[in-house]
Design an enzyme around this catalytic site. Sequence first.
Site, PDB file in Angstrom:
ATOM      1  N   GLU A  78      -3.534  -4.342 -28.846  1.00  0.00           N
ATOM      2  CA  GLU A  78      -1.948  -4.568 -28.696  1.00  0.00           C
ATOM      3  C   GLU A  78      -1.482  -5.822 -29.132  1.00  0.00           C
ATOM      4  O   GLU A  78      -0.166  -6.334 -29.507  1.00  0.00           O
ATOM      5  CB  GLU A  78      -1.657  -4.487 -27.114  1.00  0.00           C
ATOM      6  CG  GLU A  78      -1.668  -3.186 -26.804  1.00  0.00           C
ATOM      7  CD  GLU A  78      -0.643  -2.627 -27.145  1.00  0.00           C
ATOM      8  OE1 GLU A  78       0.579  -3.032 -26.842  1.00  0.00           O
ATOM      9  OE2 GLU A  78      -0.269  -1.498 -27.865  1.00  0.00           O
ATOM     10  N   SER A 115      -7.185  -7.395 -27.172  1.00  0.00           N
ATOM     11  CA  SER A 115      -6.813  -5.808 -27.551  1.00  0.00           C
ATOM     12  C   SER A 115      -5.943  -5.854 -28.892  1.00  0.00           C
ATOM     13  O   SER A 115      -5.330  -6.909 -29.176  1.00  0.00           O
ATOM     14  CB  SER A 115      -5.788  -5.671 -26.256  1.00  0.00           C
ATOM     15  OG  SER A 115      -4.903  -4.565 -26.531  1.00  0.00           O
ATOM     16  N   TYR A 155       2.256  -7.571 -21.414  1.00  0.00           N
ATOM     17  CA  TYR A 155       0.905  -7.343 -21.447  1.00  0.00           C
ATOM     18  C   TYR A 155       0.274  -8.209 -22.643  1.00  0.00           C
ATOM     19  O   TYR A 155      -0.942  -8.888 -22.579  1.00  0.00           O
ATOM     20  CB  TYR A 155       0.160  -5.823 -21.566  1.00  0.00           C
ATOM     21  CG  TYR A 155      -0.962  -5.665 -21.779  1.00  0.00           C
ATOM     22  CD1 TYR A 155      -2.130  -5.675 -20.825  1.00  0.00           C
ATOM     23  CD2 TYR A 155      -1.396  -4.972 -22.948  1.00  0.00           C
ATOM     24  CE1 TYR A 155      -3.618  -5.507 -21.148  1.00  0.00           C
ATOM     25  CE2 TYR A 155      -2.686  -4.757 -23.349  1.00  0.00           C
ATOM     26  CZ  TYR A 155      -3.842  -4.994 -22.310  1.00  0.00           C
ATOM     27  OH  TYR A 155      -4.861  -4.792 -22.521  1.00  0.00           O
ATOM     28  N   ASP A 160     -14.198   0.671 -18.398  1.00  0.00           N
ATOM     29  CA  ASP A 160     -15.098  -0.044 -19.210  1.00  0.00           C
ATOM     30  C   ASP A 160     -16.351  -0.793 -18.285  1.00  0.00           C
ATOM     31  O   ASP A 160     -17.387  -0.726 -18.648  1.00  0.00           O
ATOM     32  CB  ASP A 160     -14.450  -1.152 -19.993  1.00  0.00           C
ATOM     33  CG  ASP A 160     -13.539  -0.649 -21.124  1.00  0.00           C
ATOM     34  OD1 ASP A 160     -13.521   0.562 -21.277  1.00  0.00           O
ATOM     35  OD2 ASP A 160     -13.016  -1.493 -22.108  1.00  0.00           O
TER      36      ASP A 160
HETATM   37  P1  NAP Z   1      -8.627  -0.278 -16.521  1.00  0.00           P
HETATM   38  O1  NAP Z   1      -9.366   0.792 -16.195  1.00  0.00           O
HETATM   39  O2  NAP Z   1      -7.501  -0.478 -16.166  1.00  0.00           O
HETATM   40  O3  NAP Z   1      -9.526  -1.399 -15.448  1.00  0.00           O
HETATM   41  C1  NAP Z   1      -9.070  -2.440 -15.325  1.00  0.00           C
HETATM   42  C2  NAP Z   1     -10.002  -3.383 -14.169  1.00  0.00           C
HETATM   43  O4  NAP Z   1      -9.397  -4.555 -13.689  1.00  0.00           O
HETATM   44  C3  NAP Z   1     -10.157  -2.457 -12.719  1.00  0.00           C
HETATM   45  O5  NAP Z   1     -11.527  -2.669 -12.302  1.00  0.00           O
HETATM   46  C4  NAP Z   1      -8.934  -3.109 -11.753  1.00  0.00           C
HETATM   47  O6  NAP Z   1      -9.545  -3.074 -10.413  1.00  0.00           O
HETATM   48  C5  NAP Z   1      -9.318  -4.573 -12.235  1.00  0.00           C
HETATM   49  N1  NAP Z   1      -8.311  -5.456 -12.026  1.00  0.00           N
HETATM   50  C6  NAP Z   1      -6.971  -5.342 -12.072  1.00  0.00           C
HETATM   51  N2  NAP Z   1      -6.261  -6.491 -11.568  1.00  0.00           N
HETATM   52  C7  NAP Z   1      -7.291  -7.195 -11.088  1.00  0.00           C
HETATM   53  C8  NAP Z   1      -7.168  -8.572 -10.304  1.00  0.00           C
HETATM   54  N3  NAP Z   1      -5.975  -9.131 -10.081  1.00  0.00           N
HETATM   55  N4  NAP Z   1      -8.412  -9.173  -9.857  1.00  0.00           N
HETATM   56  C9  NAP Z   1      -9.555  -8.643 -10.285  1.00  0.00           C
HETATM   57  N5  NAP Z   1      -9.521  -7.065 -10.942  1.00  0.00           N
HETATM   58  C10 NAP Z   1      -8.576  -6.663 -11.226  1.00  0.00           C
HETATM   59  O7  NAP Z   1      -8.972  -0.932 -17.886  1.00  0.00           O
HETATM   60  P2  NAP Z   1     -10.295  -0.605 -18.884  1.00  0.00           P
HETATM   61  O8  NAP Z   1      -9.431   0.494 -19.952  1.00  0.00           O
HETATM   62  O9  NAP Z   1     -11.290  -0.455 -18.287  1.00  0.00           O
HETATM   63  O10 NAP Z   1     -10.183  -2.004 -20.066  1.00  0.00           O
HETATM   64  C11 NAP Z   1     -10.884  -3.017 -19.527  1.00  0.00           C
HETATM   65  C12 NAP Z   1     -10.147  -4.363 -20.307  1.00  0.00           C
HETATM   66  O11 NAP Z   1     -10.227  -4.070 -21.555  1.00  0.00           O
HETATM   67  C13 NAP Z   1      -8.962  -4.716 -19.811  1.00  0.00           C
HETATM   68  O12 NAP Z   1      -8.740  -5.973 -19.692  1.00  0.00           O
HETATM   69  C14 NAP Z   1      -7.939  -3.937 -20.872  1.00  0.00           C
HETATM   70  O13 NAP Z   1      -6.779  -4.673 -20.842  1.00  0.00           O
HETATM   71  C15 NAP Z   1      -8.818  -4.433 -22.095  1.00  0.00           C
HETATM   72  N6  NAP Z   1      -8.758  -3.508 -23.154  1.00  0.00           N
HETATM   73  C16 NAP Z   1      -8.701  -2.004 -22.881  1.00  0.00           C
HETATM   74  C17 NAP Z   1      -8.523  -1.096 -24.070  1.00  0.00           C
HETATM   75  C18 NAP Z   1      -8.595   0.280 -23.791  1.00  0.00           C
HETATM   76  O14 NAP Z   1      -8.150   1.077 -24.714  1.00  0.00           O
HETATM   77  N7  NAP Z   1      -9.220   0.721 -22.918  1.00  0.00           N
HETATM   78  C19 NAP Z   1      -8.294  -1.741 -25.250  1.00  0.00           C
HETATM   79  C20 NAP Z   1      -8.455  -2.969 -25.685  1.00  0.00           C
HETATM   80  C21 NAP Z   1      -8.388  -3.872 -24.423  1.00  0.00           C
HETATM   81  P3  NAP Z   1      -9.090  -1.629  -9.461  1.00  0.00           P
HETATM   82  O15 NAP Z   1     -10.049  -0.803  -9.991  1.00  0.00           O
HETATM   83  O16 NAP Z   1      -9.107  -2.174  -8.328  1.00  0.00           O
HETATM   84  O17 NAP Z   1      -7.841  -1.339 -10.137  1.00  0.00           O
HETATM   85  N1  GDD Z   2       1.098   6.101 -21.295  1.00  0.00           N
HETATM   86  C1  GDD Z   2       1.686   6.990 -21.830  1.00  0.00           C
HETATM   87  N2  GDD Z   2       2.325   7.912 -21.258  1.00  0.00           N
HETATM   88  N3  GDD Z   2       1.964   6.775 -23.029  1.00  0.00           N
HETATM   89  C2  GDD Z   2       2.809   7.647 -23.972  1.00  0.00           C
HETATM   90  C3  GDD Z   2       3.187   8.749 -23.268  1.00  0.00           C
HETATM   91  C4  GDD Z   2       3.135   9.101 -21.886  1.00  0.00           C
HETATM   92  O1  GDD Z   2       3.734   9.917 -21.360  1.00  0.00           O
HETATM   93  N4  GDD Z   2       4.000   9.421 -24.408  1.00  0.00           N
HETATM   94  C5  GDD Z   2       3.770   8.667 -25.346  1.00  0.00           C
HETATM   95  N5  GDD Z   2       3.140   7.911 -25.257  1.00  0.00           N
HETATM   96  C6  GDD Z   2       2.558   6.486 -26.322  1.00  0.00           C
HETATM   97  C7  GDD Z   2       3.142   5.171 -26.010  1.00  0.00           C
HETATM   98  O2  GDD Z   2       4.359   4.780 -26.143  1.00  0.00           O
HETATM   99  C8  GDD Z   2       2.109   4.411 -26.649  1.00  0.00           C
HETATM  100  O3  GDD Z   2       2.500   4.147 -27.967  1.00  0.00           O
HETATM  101  C9  GDD Z   2       0.740   5.507 -27.024  1.00  0.00           C
HETATM  102  O4  GDD Z   2       1.232   6.822 -26.267  1.00  0.00           O
HETATM  103  C10 GDD Z   2      -0.349   5.116 -26.248  1.00  0.00           C
HETATM  104  O5  GDD Z   2      -0.238   4.675 -24.737  1.00  0.00           O
HETATM  105  P1  GDD Z   2      -1.120   4.269 -23.613  1.00  0.00           P
HETATM  106  O6  GDD Z   2      -2.145   5.458 -23.637  1.00  0.00           O
HETATM  107  O7  GDD Z   2      -0.413   3.888 -22.534  1.00  0.00           O
HETATM  108  O8  GDD Z   2      -2.058   3.071 -24.429  1.00  0.00           O
HETATM  109  P2  GDD Z   2      -1.391   1.711 -25.105  1.00  0.00           P
HETATM  110  O9  GDD Z   2      -1.744   2.018 -26.407  1.00  0.00           O
HETATM  111  O10 GDD Z   2      -0.162   1.423 -24.773  1.00  0.00           O
HETATM  112  O11 GDD Z   2      -2.609   0.705 -24.159  1.00  0.00           O
HETATM  113  C11 GDD Z   2      -3.894   1.065 -24.224  1.00  0.00           C
HETATM  114  O12 GDD Z   2      -4.599   0.503 -25.266  1.00  0.00           O
HETATM  115  C12 GDD Z   2      -4.330  -0.936 -25.611  1.00  0.00           C
HETATM  116  C13 GDD Z   2      -5.321  -1.303 -26.868  1.00  0.00           C
HETATM  117  O13 GDD Z   2      -4.361  -1.053 -28.002  1.00  0.00           O
HETATM  118  C14 GDD Z   2      -4.291   0.251 -22.906  1.00  0.00           C
HETATM  119  O14 GDD Z   2      -5.707   0.701 -22.610  1.00  0.00           O
HETATM  120  C15 GDD Z   2      -4.301  -1.034 -23.113  1.00  0.00           C
HETATM  121  O15 GDD Z   2      -4.692  -2.035 -21.933  1.00  0.00           O
HETATM  122  C16 GDD Z   2      -5.134  -1.547 -24.525  1.00  0.00           C
HETATM  123  O16 GDD Z   2      -4.905  -3.043 -24.692  1.00  0.00           O
END
Ligand code: NAP
Ligand code: GDD
Length: 341
Positions: free
Chosen positions: A147, A145, A169, A33
């Site tokens: 979650e 999130s 988380y 993001d």
């Molecule tokens: P991501 O790709 O895992 O990126 C996480 C970022 O946080 C990376 O830049 C990472 O740095 C940095 N980071 C981790 N630990 C840190 C620390 N101790 N101090 C400073 N920086 C740190 O996550 P994303 O998918 O872009 O998501 C962005 C945010 O939205 C996260 O807070 C995530 O939990 C939240 N979120 C994501 C989703 C989703 O579906 N993607 C949904 C809801 C909420 P490095 O590159 O060095 O690892």
């Molecule tokens: N990672 C992963 N790997 N997930 C799997 C797998 C696998 O091999 N097989 C099945 N799954 C299922 C997980 O059990 C979960 O129910 C679903 O796929 C999605 O898993 P992830 O893609 O790891 O995402 P997440 O939903 O647990 O979490 C992500 O979305 C959240 C928002 O709802 C992350 O981006 C979180 O940071 C974010 O907050």
Amino acid sequence: MNCEEPALAIGAVARQFARVASNAFITGITGQDGSYLSEFLLEKGYHVHGLVRRASTDNLQRIRHLLDHERLTLHHGDLTDGGGLTRLVAELKPDEVYNLAAQSHVKISFDTPDYTTDVTAVGAVRLLEAIRSAGVKTRYYQASSSEMFGKVRETPQVETTPFHPRSPYACAKLFAHWITINFREAYGQFGCSGILFNHESPRRGETFVTRKVSMAVARIKLGLQDKLALGNLDAKRDWGYAKEYVEAMWLMLQQDEPDDFVIATGETHTVRELAQVAFDHVGLDWEQYTEVDPTYYRPAEVDMLLGDPGKAKRVLGWEPATKFEGLVRLMVDEDLKLLGS
Ligand code: NAP
Ligand code: GDD
């Protein structure tokens, strides 16, 4: 920016920086993001400051194409380091802060609960306190999130749906969510939480399920891999396109009053459907190539998420354009390209 000598270049550029337009500070700039949000804000004319943690390997890949931009400045720091955050916020006096940094992997949070809490929960309050102590009028965005809804109490989930987190988380995110609201109520800070449902892209980390699938499908199609091992195929998620979701973050901070918003597509699909659509796209039968491996099961699962983005549409004018099947195909196509096909 000279990324060969990051410590020197980063500090020097930061000191020379003169505030001419809005400036934004992004934690998590190197993540999925963070990279899209940086592009978006730079296009809008912002000066973007990003927090980067020191790593022994390259963690700048997603923003490498932006490193020479004259309005991008990187700063070393870490959400676990309150002193550094306080100094940075006082020096930069950002108009907007986007707190995107987190230990963001749900399954890994069961293995690293203390660490996940330190970064994802306490990190948010460190940043909020840094803003408060700097005495600046900063608008703060918290990456909340879906979650947090966890064992869902109603469907679809909206801003008022009760929370029931199911992982370290999600518990950490819930603390960060409430402390953002608390600072808003207690100190009048302009803080917004975006309750974002899963959002994906070709920049998604490879251990999240969508990218794991798109990458495996591309590799299997090209003869580089035999099988794809997955965990829970019945889990359902509301998957959207990350590039579109970062605009919603910005829109929240442009409103007259701070508020919290669900950002989602309004559709839910199983992991099984994800595999099916991805393999279909390259003309392969998903069942032939996919096997279940309990290693990927979680101690407690979130069975189903489905968001209603109605409030975001009404108030922010935000709507998702890319839906599930288009997103999956886009990701498979990009992984095929990445692998040189
Ligand atoms: P991501 O790709 O895992 O990126 C996480 C970022 O946080 C990376 O830049 C990472 O740095 C940095 N980071 C981790 N630990 C840190 C620390 N101790 N101090 C400073 N920086 C740190 O996550 P994303 O998918 O872009 O998501 C962005 C945010 O939205 C996260 O807070 C995530 O939990 C939240 N979120 C994501 C989703 C989703 O579906 N993607 C949904 C809801 C909420 P490095 O590159 O060095 O690892
Ligand atoms: N990672 C992963 N790997 N997930 C799997 C797998 C696998 O091999 N097989 C099945 N799954 C299922 C997980 O059990 C979960 O129910 C679903 O796929 C999605 O898993 P992830 O893609 O790891 O995402 P997440 O939903 O647990 O979490 C992500 O979305 C959240 C928002 O709802 C992350 O981006 C979180 O940071 C974010 O907050």
